[in-house]
Design a protein around this motif. Structure first.
Motif, PDB file in Angstrom:
ATOM      1  N   UNK A 213     -38.332 -70.537 -45.201  1.00 38.85           N
ATOM      2  CA  UNK A 213     -39.128 -70.163 -43.982  1.00 38.85           C
ATOM      3  C   UNK A 213     -39.645 -71.458 -43.217  1.00 38.85           C
ATOM      4  N   UNK A 214     -39.435 -71.364 -41.913  1.00 40.81           N
ATOM      5  CA  UNK A 214     -39.533 -72.429 -40.896  1.00 40.81           C
ATOM      6  C   UNK A 214     -40.834 -72.036 -39.965  1.00 40.81           C
ATOM      7  N   UNK A 215     -41.874 -73.010 -39.735  1.00 41.07           N
ATOM      8  CA  UNK A 215     -42.994 -72.355 -38.971  1.00 41.07           C
ATOM      9  C   UNK A 215     -43.032 -73.885 -37.994  1.00 41.07           C
ATOM     10  N   UNK A 216     -43.440 -73.421 -36.685  1.00 36.54           N
ATOM     11  CA  UNK A 216     -44.105 -74.527 -35.872  1.00 36.54           C
ATOM     12  C   UNK A 216     -42.937 -76.021 -35.810  1.00 36.54           C
ATOM     13  N   UNK A 217     -43.734 -77.121 -35.365  1.00 35.20           N
ATOM     14  CA  UNK A 217     -43.060 -78.270 -35.346  1.00 35.20           C
ATOM     15  C   UNK A 217     -43.347 -78.786 -33.806  1.00 35.20           C
ATOM     16  N   UNK A 218     -42.631 -79.959 -33.689  1.00 37.83           N
ATOM     17  CA  UNK A 218     -42.712 -80.521 -32.481  1.00 37.83           C
ATOM     18  C   UNK A 218     -41.633 -81.193 -31.985  1.00 37.83           C
ATOM     19  N   UNK A 225     -36.785 -89.530 -15.380  1.00 39.56           N
ATOM     20  CA  UNK A 225     -36.666 -91.039 -15.922  1.00 39.56           C
ATOM     21  C   UNK A 225     -38.091 -91.492 -16.442  1.00 39.56           C
ATOM     22  N   UNK A 226     -38.312 -91.845 -17.764  1.00 43.22           N
ATOM     23  CA  UNK A 226     -39.319 -92.532 -18.219  1.00 43.22           C
ATOM     24  C   UNK A 226     -40.451 -91.556 -18.224  1.00 43.22           C
ATOM     25  N   UNK A 227     -40.325 -90.138 -18.435  1.00 41.50           N
ATOM     26  CA  UNK A 227     -41.362 -89.023 -18.210  1.00 41.50           C
ATOM     27  C   UNK A 227     -40.949 -88.317 -19.471  1.00 41.50           C
ATOM     28  N   UNK A 228     -41.435 -88.060 -20.426  1.00 43.10           N
ATOM     29  CA  UNK A 228     -41.255 -86.991 -21.421  1.00 43.10           C
ATOM     30  C   UNK A 228     -42.429 -85.986 -21.451  1.00 43.10           C
ATOM     31  N   UNK A 229     -42.047 -85.032 -21.729  1.00 42.52           N
ATOM     32  CA  UNK A 229     -42.812 -83.710 -22.012  1.00 42.52           C
ATOM     33  C   UNK A 229     -42.636 -83.040 -23.500  1.00 42.52           C
ATOM     34  N   UNK A 230     -43.709 -83.014 -24.073  1.00 41.42           N
ATOM     35  CA  UNK A 230     -43.861 -82.715 -25.447  1.00 41.42           C
ATOM     36  C   UNK A 230     -44.029 -81.086 -25.786  1.00 41.42           C
ATOM     37  N   UNK A 231     -43.664 -80.583 -26.722  1.00 42.07           N
ATOM     38  CA  UNK A 231     -43.498 -79.062 -26.897  1.00 42.07           C
ATOM     39  C   UNK A 231     -44.030 -79.041 -28.124  1.00 42.07           C
ATOM     40  N   UNK A 232     -45.396 -78.077 -28.647  1.00 36.77           N
ATOM     41  CA  UNK A 232     -45.788 -77.648 -29.585  1.00 36.77           C
ATOM     42  C   UNK A 232     -45.127 -76.296 -30.214  1.00 36.77           C
ATOM     43  N   UNK A 262     -52.763 -66.484 -36.894  1.00 41.95           N
ATOM     44  CA  UNK A 262     -52.072 -67.554 -36.854  1.00 41.95           C
ATOM     45  C   UNK A 262     -52.698 -68.700 -36.450  1.00 41.95           C
ATOM     46  N   UNK A 263     -52.521 -69.913 -37.155  1.00 38.42           N
ATOM     47  CA  UNK A 263     -53.074 -71.327 -36.809  1.00 38.42           C
ATOM     48  C   UNK A 263     -53.029 -71.699 -35.305  1.00 38.42           C
ATOM     49  N   UNK A 264     -53.904 -71.993 -34.522  1.00 35.15           N
ATOM     50  CA  UNK A 264     -54.035 -72.389 -33.327  1.00 35.15           C
ATOM     51  C   UNK A 264     -52.803 -73.699 -33.201  1.00 35.15           C
ATOM     52  N   UNK A 265     -52.192 -73.791 -32.059  1.00 33.80           N
ATOM     53  CA  UNK A 265     -51.042 -74.699 -31.929  1.00 33.80           C
ATOM     54  C   UNK A 265     -51.310 -76.002 -32.233  1.00 33.80           C
ATOM     55  N   UNK A 266     -50.422 -76.754 -32.934  1.00 32.15           N
ATOM     56  CA  UNK A 266     -51.115 -78.260 -33.309  1.00 32.15           C
ATOM     57  C   UNK A 266     -49.740 -78.803 -33.835  1.00 32.15           C
TER      58      UNK A 266
END
Length: 548
Positions: A213-218, A225-232, A262-266
């Motif tokens: 079972x796989x859940x969540x992650x980042x 350029x030089x700008x990254x966007x993270x995803x929960x 479910x747990x809140x995003x994190x």
């Protein structure tokens, strides 16, 4: 890359001088992050390996091995010849074979300034009965990575995801590999169906049937350029083994739609197997990314996932006086708080503020599920007063990246970190919670975050970084050499602080010619003299400042 490989090789040459197994009682491990904590499969012990520590200016990597004796509530350090190189963000799994084995794969080594990374793709096993390390060299395994997940499932190790980061780019993975514990061979799976998007730091849980079972992650993406966007990520998947028992199992992905809360995003949460066919999720952080800053909301809550029922639900810690409070509420149905504060429909957010010695104020948000809060509201202020009488609550403070393990139905939580303004507080406390009784946390080892060393980045450090860049781009060798030597002399006056209870470290001091010869031997005769000089100075400074 050459610099880091040379540093790793030098560390290994030092480790190679160990010729005998030494187990000695010791103070608790110093604060660290991204190490591994596993329960011994046969003994009442927890096994801690590796990790990293950042003091504001420098990153330290470890490959030491600690044993926590549960019944004695004591620590021992285990020195074994030829251990794996220093690393963090690796994965470890235990199996009961031959008196117990601890398997370790991957992870990363960081430069002292934390700007360069070397990702491992090696596989090691610690034979717990004989106290010996062994590197398993088998072709066809995963590429170098950290932040991946690995579990032991039906005589095989299964590795999923992770990431690889260089000075210029990064990549996240969603591939799956298995390592057969009988034949010692790697296989890359090609499951049918649509699987999870690439990610690191997810929950990976084996089921009794041999599924995963796989859940969540980042993960993050470069949007310009030089700008990254993270995803929960908050999605959930099942990797099912079909045709089990045959030589070549067939695997398939399917999406899970769990019921419950479910747990809140994190991200940065910790995962462990729990009793009654459940797994648990503890803590983590939700980063709110703004244009110029990132503010983190840290958690210390627990969520259970019931594997058989495909259902999430928040843990409810009863407290030792829960029955008394329930009876008291029964005798006083007209308590003033009840009509004025109706039960919340959603999670309750508790905001706490911590004040550092330098005046920095850090806000920590703790989210408690609505049902649990409504249940425990009466008497909660009394409980906080009683618990706070000695100045410290029983429960772990909100944190991310904690190390967790479960033994005999008891959850152990070691360390982790939270942020206090621009300061990173790395913890080394130890708590436990009986998952059968769910009455209250027990503090096994306390830590006062105010006592932790934190060094602000100085102007000399910035000048040193500039000099390093100039040297790489063709600056004059004599100026670079004299400046770095003077910085080394200054560094002799400022050693890293010794943690309370630790012995005074021994420091390495050798001649410049020694490091030049060593750097040349690692880099080869074709390397340019300026590059060799730069590596030699980096090695000398690293080994002088780093305790061994």
């Amino acid at each position: 890359q050459e610099d880091l490989e040379a540093l790793i090789a030098e560390f290994q040459s030092l480790d190679a001088k160990k010729t005998q197994v030494i187990e000695s009682s010791c103070p608790p491990p110093s604060p660290r992050l991204n190490c591994s904590l596993c329960a011994h499969p046969e003994r009442d012990e927890l096994i801690l390996f590796g990790g990293e520590y950042f003091n504001g200016q420098k990153t330290y990597l470890y490959n030491d091995l600690y044993i926590y004796h549960i019944r004695k509530n004591s620590w021992a350090k285990l020195d074994i010849p030829n251990p794996p190189p220093r690393r963090c963000a690796h994965q470890a799994a235990v199996v009961p074979t031959a008196g117990g084995q601890l398997w370790i794969f991957g992870g990363e080594f960081a430069s002292p300034n934390g700007e360069q990374f070397y990702h491992y793709k090696d596989l090691w096993v610690l034979h717990l009965a004989t106290k010996t390390w062994e590197q398993i060299k088998a072709p066809g395994g995963p590429s170098g990575r950290s932040g991946h997940r690995m579990v032991a499932c039906k005589r095989q190790l299964i590795v999923f995801g992770g990431f690889h980061e260089s000075a210029r780019d990064f990549i996240y993975y969603n591939d799956v590999y298995t390592f057969n514990l009988d034949s010692f061979t790697w296989s890359k799976l090609a499951p049918a169906g649509m699987g999870p998007a690439p990610r690191s730091g997810c929950q990976m849980t084996p089921t009794p049937e041999g599924n995963i079972i796989i859940y969540g992650g980042y993960s993050k993406q470069r949007i310009k350029k030089d700008v990254d966007k993270g995803t929960l990520h908050t999605d959930m998947f099942l990797l099912k083994a079909e045709g089990a028992g045959k030589e070549e199992d067939r695997w398939s992905w399917s999406r899970l739609s769990p019921s419950g809360v479910k747990p809140p995003p994190r991200s940065g949460f910790s995962v462990a197997a729990a009793p009654n066919n459940r797994c648990l999720l503890f803590g983590g952080v939700h980063d709110e990314e703004e244009e110029e800053s990132i503010q983190g909301d840290f958690f210390n809550d627990i969520y259970f996932y019931d594997i058989g029922k495909n259902r999430w639900f928040p843990a409810q810690i009863k407290g030792p006086r829960s029955e008394q409070r329930r009876r008291r509420r029964g005798r006083q149905p007209g308590a003033q708080e009840e009509p004025q504060l109706p039960p919340p429909q959603g999670p309750l957010e508790i905001v706490k503020e911590l004040l550092a010695e330098d005046g920095t104020v850090m806000t920590i948000k703790q989210v408690i599920p609505g049902a649990a809060e409504a249940k425990d509201r009466p008497g909660s202020e009394e409980e906080e007063e009683e618990e706070g009488a000695l100045g410290q609550p029983l429960e772990p403070c909100p944190r991310c990246s904690a190390m967790v393990a479960v033994k005999h139905g008891v959850l152990y939580v070691y360390g982790g970190m939270f942020e206090l303004g621009d300061r990173q507080v790395t913890l080394s406390d130890l708590h436990c919670l009986d998952l059968h009784r769910m009455e209250q946390w027990k503090v096994l080892l306390e830590m006062d975050p105010k006592t932790q060393e934190w060094l602000e980045e100085s102007e000399s450090d910035e000048e040193e970084d500039d000099d390093d860049v100039e040297g790489a781009e063709g600056g004059e060798e004599e100026e670079e050499s004299s400046e770095e030597e003077s910085e080394d002399e200054e560094g002799q006056q400022q050693h890293p602080a010794v943690q309370p209870g630790e012995a005074q470290p021994q420091y390495v001091a050798r001649t410049e010619q020694h490091w030049l010869r060593l750097a040349r031997s690692h880099m080869g005769p074709e390397a340019k003299d300026r590059k060799v000089l730069k590596v030699a100075h980096a090695m000398a400074k690293t080994f002088y400042e780093d305790p061994i």
